[in-house]
Enzyme design. Structure first.
Site, PDB file in Angstrom:
ATOM      1  N   LYS A 248      58.794 -88.842  50.583  1.00  0.00           N
ATOM      2  CA  LYS A 248      58.623 -87.385  50.641  1.00  0.00           C
ATOM      3  C   LYS A 248      57.247 -87.054  50.091  1.00  0.00           C
ATOM      4  CE  LYS A 248      60.784 -83.753  52.014  1.00  0.00           C
ATOM      5  NZ  LYS A 248      61.763 -83.622  53.112  1.00  0.00           N
TER       6      LYS A 248
ATOM      7  N   ASP B 110      58.574 -80.142  56.782  1.00  0.00           N
ATOM      8  CA  ASP B 110      59.672 -79.694  55.915  1.00  0.00           C
ATOM      9  C   ASP B 110      59.369 -78.213  55.651  1.00  0.00           C
ATOM     10  OD1 ASP B 110      62.058 -80.770  54.174  1.00  0.00           O
ATOM     11  OD2 ASP B 110      60.917 -79.538  52.783  1.00  0.00           O
TER      12      ASP B 110
HETATM   13  P1  NDP Z   1      61.341 -73.632  56.755  1.00  0.00           P
HETATM   14  O1  NDP Z   1      60.114 -73.534  55.948  1.00  0.00           O
HETATM   15  O2  NDP Z   1      61.242 -73.546  58.232  1.00  0.00           O
HETATM   16  O3  NDP Z   1      62.374 -72.502  56.290  1.00  0.00           O
HETATM   17  C1  NDP Z   1      62.798 -72.413  54.979  1.00  0.00           C
HETATM   18  C2  NDP Z   1      63.691 -71.184  54.859  1.00  0.00           C
HETATM   19  O4  NDP Z   1      64.250 -71.167  53.558  1.00  0.00           O
HETATM   20  C3  NDP Z   1      62.962 -69.871  55.047  1.00  0.00           C
HETATM   21  O5  NDP Z   1      63.798 -68.986  55.705  1.00  0.00           O
HETATM   22  C4  NDP Z   1      62.703 -69.404  53.615  1.00  0.00           C
HETATM   23  O6  NDP Z   1      62.672 -67.990  53.543  1.00  0.00           O
HETATM   24  C5  NDP Z   1      63.890 -69.974  52.874  1.00  0.00           C
HETATM   25  N1  NDP Z   1      63.528 -70.357  51.500  1.00  0.00           N
HETATM   26  C6  NDP Z   1      62.606 -71.270  51.121  1.00  0.00           C
HETATM   27  N2  NDP Z   1      62.537 -71.346  49.784  1.00  0.00           N
HETATM   28  C7  NDP Z   1      63.423 -70.437  49.334  1.00  0.00           C
HETATM   29  C8  NDP Z   1      63.834 -70.051  48.034  1.00  0.00           C
HETATM   30  N3  NDP Z   1      63.276 -70.585  46.935  1.00  0.00           N
HETATM   31  N4  NDP Z   1      64.823 -69.128  47.927  1.00  0.00           N
HETATM   32  C9  NDP Z   1      65.393 -68.577  49.041  1.00  0.00           C
HETATM   33  N5  NDP Z   1      65.034 -68.890  50.293  1.00  0.00           N
HETATM   34  C10 NDP Z   1      64.071 -69.818  50.429  1.00  0.00           C
HETATM   35  O7  NDP Z   1      62.079 -74.976  56.303  1.00  0.00           O
HETATM   36  P2  NDP Z   1      63.147 -75.847  57.105  1.00  0.00           P
HETATM   37  O8  NDP Z   1      64.050 -74.948  57.870  1.00  0.00           O
HETATM   38  O9  NDP Z   1      62.400 -76.905  57.816  1.00  0.00           O
HETATM   39  O10 NDP Z   1      63.940 -76.549  55.918  1.00  0.00           O
HETATM   40  C11 NDP Z   1      65.075 -75.934  55.291  1.00  0.00           C
HETATM   41  C12 NDP Z   1      65.817 -76.983  54.483  1.00  0.00           C
HETATM   42  O11 NDP Z   1      66.260 -78.044  55.332  1.00  0.00           O
HETATM   43  C13 NDP Z   1      64.997 -77.671  53.378  1.00  0.00           C
HETATM   44  O12 NDP Z   1      65.849 -77.999  52.308  1.00  0.00           O
HETATM   45  C14 NDP Z   1      64.521 -78.959  54.033  1.00  0.00           C
HETATM   46  O13 NDP Z   1      64.236 -79.963  53.095  1.00  0.00           O
HETATM   47  C15 NDP Z   1      65.761 -79.307  54.847  1.00  0.00           C
HETATM   48  N6  NDP Z   1      65.525 -80.199  55.966  1.00  0.00           N
HETATM   49  C16 NDP Z   1      64.664 -79.855  56.960  1.00  0.00           C
HETATM   50  C17 NDP Z   1      64.490 -80.690  58.050  1.00  0.00           C
HETATM   51  C18 NDP Z   1      63.659 -80.305  59.214  1.00  0.00           C
HETATM   52  O14 NDP Z   1      63.766 -80.979  60.255  1.00  0.00           O
HETATM   53  N7  NDP Z   1      62.853 -79.252  59.149  1.00  0.00           N
HETATM   54  C19 NDP Z   1      65.151 -82.009  58.099  1.00  0.00           C
HETATM   55  C20 NDP Z   1      66.089 -82.241  57.030  1.00  0.00           C
HETATM   56  C21 NDP Z   1      66.219 -81.375  55.997  1.00  0.00           C
HETATM   57  P3  NDP Z   1      61.447 -67.229  52.793  1.00  0.00           P
HETATM   58  O15 NDP Z   1      60.201 -67.959  53.227  1.00  0.00           O
HETATM   59  O16 NDP Z   1      61.549 -65.812  53.228  1.00  0.00           O
HETATM   60  O17 NDP Z   1      61.699 -67.425  51.344  1.00  0.00           O
END
Ligand code: NDP
Length: 449
Positions: A126, A166
């Site tokens: 990571k 991510d």
């Molecule tokens: P994105 O950056 O596309 O989206 C993240 C989302 O989470 C946004 O809607 C954001 O909203 C919200 N978010 C982020 N931090 C916070 C916080 N501290 N409190 C509340 N809301 C929060 O990320 P992904 O969709 O790619 O990833 C989401 C999760 O899935 C993560 O845990 C990642 O590690 C996991 N994951 C992702 C993969 C992938 O293929 N992308 C694969 C496997 C796991 P806002 O910005 O408005 O806060």
């Protein structure tokens, strides 16, 4: 519990007390795998558990870039090559202001077992930075990504370490990162990154893969209960890449996502977030990284609840946290149990505190762990690596079929592992055990180091 497991957890708690997320995930995984250690005393002789909590290599680096005002900005970059026993290091890059060493280590540790679960030959890694793309211009993001890759490129490669996206890192950032890698190395080596655009070696279905995979896994869980997905209502936290994939697949299969949230609050859309127009709106928000979730409520005439979380609403069938770590604490878990909602599938990495997880399980909620539910993303990334190595482009149908099969196998492996150790239907322990067994065997066979 097994004494060696207890000792190692105590050692990690003491040695890494300033890394709470890392301690939390080690405790969660090692508590689950205690029965395996009971059955394999040779793992203690080889000190396998202590070896596994130390990354094979981890480094941090300075990332300096110039903003649009001409001012110099400094951020910290990280890469943690956690465990390469079963394949090249593989894991995403996260750009968000709360990234630190503890967050990167917990994600790398989790990634090691998740990657093993996919059945693909990929080790765990990571990385990321405390840089936050929100509110930055495209040119600022490009300059940051170029500087980040200039520091990193010597240590990665298609057979060494293959980063991906991510939180905060989508196809725009991957494009800038790959462009700089190619410029520095002078070769077209696109297997070095996954999540690429289709024009230079990306895989069809990769953007959707994590969300689609989570829904395929959900279908297996529902089947086990004699239930099915049609007509189900789902509350999903986040509205990013993963949540978007869940919304899209849920709509295709006759279910609907009626709640979504971000750090600023949550939306309730009783009609479901499933039309093409709504899904495109979510995609545009993610691409702009604008954090302006309220604009969805303004456009589609539904309610936005600022600064609130939706845990505890009872007009859904399934909860799927899909935003970030530690979204659900014990108080939230109590609200979920009180709501009577039967299914809770983690999708983001470690969204649930250990106390909350224990509470949900004790109170009969059917719980599935993120390292299994979200593994389709990295699984399809491994398929992207295969396509790049073979110089082939597989059709969307081919990739989707493989993803579906992978999620079914991950589910079955987890059920089987829990069953073998007499734990009953325990998807959380089963996923930890199945992932651990594979990495442990590879490490044992490769000698002591
Ligand atoms: P994105 O950056 O596309 O989206 C993240 C989302 O989470 C946004 O809607 C954001 O909203 C919200 N978010 C982020 N931090 C916070 C916080 N501290 N409190 C509340 N809301 C929060 O990320 P992904 O969709 O790619 O990833 C989401 C999760 O899935 C993560 O845990 C990642 O590690 C996991 N994951 C992702 C993969 C992938 O293929 N992308 C694969 C496997 C796991 P806002 O910005 O408005 O806060």
């Amino acid at each position: 519990m097994n004494r060696y497991v207890e000792d190692v957890i105590a050692y990690v708690k003491d040695k890494y007390k300033d890394q709470p997320e890392f301690v939390q995930t080690v405790e969660e995984v090692y508590t689950s795998i205690a029965p395996v250690i009971d059955a394999h005393p040779e793992f203690e002789r080889a000190d396998l558990l202590k070896r596994m909590v130390e990354p094979e290599r981890m480094f941090r680096f300075r990332v300096v870039w110039t903003d649009d005002e001409g001012k110099t900005q400094t951020n910290v970059g990280y890469r943690c090559q956690f465990n390469g026993a079963i394949g090249p290091y593989k894991g995403g890059l996260r750009f968000r202001n709360n990234v630190n060493e503890s967050v990167i280590k917990f994600l790398g540790f989790e990634q090691t077992f998740k990657n093993a679960l996919t059945g693909q030959p990929i080790g765990g890694a990571k990385g990321g930075s405390d840089f936050d793309p929100a509110g930055k211009s495209d040119l600022e993001i490009m300059r940051f990504c170029q500087s980040f890759m200039t520091a990193l490129y010597r240590y990665i490669g298609p057979d060494t370490d293959v980063p991906a996206g991510d939180i905060g890192v989508g196809s725009r950032e991957i494009g800038f990162l790959y462009g700089q890698y190619r410029r520095l190395k002078g070769v077209f080596e696109n297997g070095v990154l996954t999540g690429k655009g289709l024009s230079y070696g990306g895989s069809l279905i990769r953007p959707e893969a994590t969300g689609y995979g989570a829904v395929y896994y959900l279908q297996e869980v529902l089947k086990h209960e004699g239930d099915n997905i049609v007509g189900k209502k789902i509350a999903v936290s986040g509205y990013g890449n993963v949540s978007w994939g869940i919304m899209k697949k849920a709509a295709q299969l006759g279910a609907k996502v009626t709640y979504m949230s971000g750090s600023a609050g949550y939306i309730h859309d009783p009609d479901g977030i499933g039309t093409e127009e709504k899904l495109q709106f979510i995609l545009d928000l993610r691409e702009k990284n604008s954090k302006d979730l309220k604009s969805y409520a303004d456009k589609f005439g539904c309610e936005f609840y600022p600064k609130q979380k939706f845990w505890g609403v009872d007009d859904v069938d399934i909860y799927m946290p899909a935003a970030t770590q530690n979204e659900v604490d014990l108080e939230d878990a109590k609200k979920i149990v009180a709501s009577g909602v039967k299914y809770y599938l983690e999708v983001s990495n470690m969204p649930t505190s250990n106390e909350a997880m224990a509470y949900l399980k004790e109170h009969g909620v059917i719980v599935a762990p993120s390292k299994a539910v979200n593994a389709g993303g990295v699984g399809v990334s491994a398929l992207e690596m295969s396509q790049n190595a073979e110089m082939m482009v597989w059709t969307a149908q081919e990739v989707d079929d493989l993803l579906k099969r992978m999620m079914k196998e991950i589910y079955e492996k987890s059920v089987d592992a829990a069953d073998r150790y007499g734990l009953g239907y325990d998807l959380v322990s089963g996923a930890n055990i199945a992932g651990f067994e594979k990495v442990a065997q590879a490490m044992m066979e490769q000698g002591v180091f």
